[in-house]
Design an enzyme around this catalytic site. Structure first.
Site, short mmCIF file in Angstrom:
data_model
loop_
_atom_site.label_atom_id
_atom_site.label_comp_id
_atom_site.label_asym_id
_atom_site.label_seq_id
_atom_site.Cartn_x
_atom_site.Cartn_y
_atom_site.Cartn_z
N GLY A 72 23.62 -10.49 -48.42
CA GLY A 72 24.88 -9.85 -48.77
C GLY A 72 25.77 -10.76 -49.59
O GLY A 72 25.66 -11.99 -49.55
N SER A 73 26.69 -10.15 -50.34
CA SER A 73 27.73 -10.92 -51.02
C SER A 73 28.82 -11.30 -50.01
O SER A 73 28.86 -10.78 -48.90
CB SER A 73 28.34 -10.09 -52.15
N GLY A 74 29.69 -12.20 -50.43
CA GLY A 74 30.81 -12.59 -49.57
C GLY A 74 30.60 -13.92 -48.88
O GLY A 74 31.40 -14.32 -48.04
N HIS A 75 29.51 -14.62 -49.26
CA HIS A 75 29.18 -15.89 -48.60
C HIS A 75 29.11 -17.06 -49.57
O HIS A 75 28.46 -18.06 -49.27
CB HIS A 75 27.83 -15.79 -47.90
N ASP A 133 17.73 -7.34 -44.27
CA ASP A 133 17.06 -8.22 -45.22
C ASP A 133 15.56 -8.25 -44.97
O ASP A 133 14.76 -8.22 -45.92
CB ASP A 133 17.64 -9.64 -45.13
N HIS A 145 29.29 -12.93 -40.23
CA HIS A 145 29.83 -11.61 -40.53
C HIS A 145 30.80 -11.19 -39.43
O HIS A 145 31.19 -10.03 -39.35
CB HIS A 145 28.72 -10.57 -40.62
#
Lengths: 333, 333
Positions: free
Chosen positions: B53-56, B109, B218
């Site tokens: 995911g994005s945001g990391h 994933d 998350h």
């Protein structure tokens, strides 16, 4: 106050212990951890020193290393180091070729660096100074000498550091530092305050839907407080002020630094850069070198600054040169 | 929500535009910016891909570059990329020597990477997988396969990336990645929530004087929520769990990663490392390689994680090798 802390009184000293433990290429002199110098001095090279308050990592000491600086004195959070501390660093890093001070335009720092230069002069060490004043928001055109130094000082370190590494003389390194200084402009915007550990509460208050354009990295008042606008609008307003400062012509090259103030995620910094790139493109100006990340922070402050260095051939070469410090690494580009 | 944003729906795509604009050594395939690959492929080398995911940031795509990864597929914020996106990256980075997937242990994933591997297999591309599961807090000893992958995956990328750069075979690169995985442990602590842009409010609430030990990146629940303790005590508790996991003997070497989750200032990360170093010293274990900074974040979440890689001679050599990616640079040490 939500921080990883032991006794707030020991904030700076414990941070420094951590830094020396993690980065063995750094050491200190005068039995004072706040007097940082490189552990790998280069014989005959012009020494470059900086200094200022703690709480701005990677500023100031994070740029001590190959291709950048030779020493840094740091004070308490947002406090100048003492003249004695600067003098100790100066004595240690002088390799017979003199020492250049590069620091930001704050009255406490100026007084202490001036005094340190006088003490060094008594020892026969030649010291010159360049005072960073890139913050467009802190005074009008024509009164640039009143402007604060903020993240754009990174470009001055980078250019001067590379010049010193090339073996240039003190006069030449100073000329280059001053040129980088005079061609760098920064605009900042803050979304939240930082908290000085020993104080324990926010330095200033700002509404949940507000931003402050032009705020300084210690929370100095900016030029306008308003409702938080979409990212592109924020950048449009900031870049308009930067564009008004220098004659950026079609075909010119610039280096851009998008700097997070501490609490702003990298994702958002790239959203900001996207708009900076669009505005540069529209003028036919090329962002030849781009750095995005945290370079001069205000602890947990949410916000960002944009610095633009108007390149010429010489600055382009020096900014591209390799550097290897604990907080900033660059392979030759 | 206090973010630099335009329309939250475009958060990931605008971020990606910014990244490609800033870092010309990265490009994308399949006309999809979420399918990132290096612009400088190396003929004959085993390809390494990741995704998530994005945001990391810097996870995942920030480690695409020399000495690390060849490609990464990213999804929306905290969402898996699709099997098709992973497959497109795989096809592009295969240089005939096969492709290794290294990613974190999350069900979305796993499903998508498995399917991508099957699609690649139909094309005759050999794909192997190593699934990071370094998060000690997410399951007990004996059930390590249930553990989440968090910041410690950095060490798996670093070791496997260096092995592939040395020209080792797919089997060898996989063996090394799996060894790095099996010898890495991470513990995290969160002080505040992140805000997913399209949602617009905190993912979870946590009191002004509370911390949550073991929280996932998350916002997955941790193992204990309690009053925020002094930094040294927090580290003592976290390191006790890490020490219990592996047989660290006097004279052993480790690599340490002190990772900020996004909102925590670097100064505090060094205060945390100071205590980690004291505890290692007390056991006669040497922190031979140390990285402190942001390596796997959760946007603006305040908090930190400690990852420890138990080195052997081979991992020591590979972790020390040079790397040059947009978000991580390391000169040979």
């Amino acid at each position: 106050m939500k921080k990883f802390l032991n006794d707030p009184v020991n904030f700076v000293d414990e941070m420094l212990e951590g830094i020396y433990g993690a980065h063995r290429e750094l050491t200190y002199v005068a039995d004072d951890k706040r007097c940082m110098v490189t552990a790998k001095p280069k014989a005959g090279k012009v020494g470059i020193a900086t200094g200022g308050g703690s709480g701005h990592l990677p500023l100031f000491l994070g740029y001590v290393g190959d291709g950048m600086l030779d020493g840094a004195a740091v004070g308490g959070v947002f406090q100048s180091p003492s003249a004695e501390q600067m003098y100790q660093v100066t004595k240690h890093i002088d390799q017979g070729a003199g020492v250049l001070y590069i620091y930001g335009n704050y009255s406490g720092d100026i007084i202490n660096f001036d005094m340190a230069a006088e003490l060094a002069d008594l020892d026969g060490i030649q010291v010159k100074q360049v005072v960073g004043n890139d913050d467009v928001a802190s005074s009008v055109v024509g009164e640039e000498h009143k402007r604060r130094g903020v993240a754009g000082i990174f470009f001055v370190y980078k250019a001067a550091g590379a010049a010193a590494a090339e073996g240039l003389s003190l006069d030449e390194v100073m000329r280059i530092a001053d040129k980088a200084r005079s061609r760098t402009r920064t605009m900042g915007v803050a979304l939240s305050s930082c908290v000085v550990p020993e104080i324990g509460h926010a330095t200033f208050s700002i509404g949940e839907d507000e931003m402050e354009i032009g705020m300084g990295i210690h929370g100095e008042p900016g030029i306008s407080r308003k409702k938080l606008a979409p990212a592109d609008q924020v950048i449009d307003e900031m870049m308009e002020r930067i564009f008004a400062e220098q004659d950026y012509k079609q075909g010119n090259d610039v280096a851009v630094l998008v700097n997070g103030l501490g609490g702003t995620p990298m994702e958002e910094l790239y959203i900001l850069f996207r708009r900076v790139a669009q505005l540069l493109d529209a003028r036919g100006v090329k962002a030849k070198h781009v750095w995005v990340g945290e370079f001069a922070t205000s602890m947990e402050m949410a916000g960002a600054s944009i610095s633009v260095l108007h390149l010429d051939e010489e600055l382009d070469r020096l900014v591209s040169a390799p550097a290897n410090t604990p907080f900033f690494k660059h392979f030759a580009s």
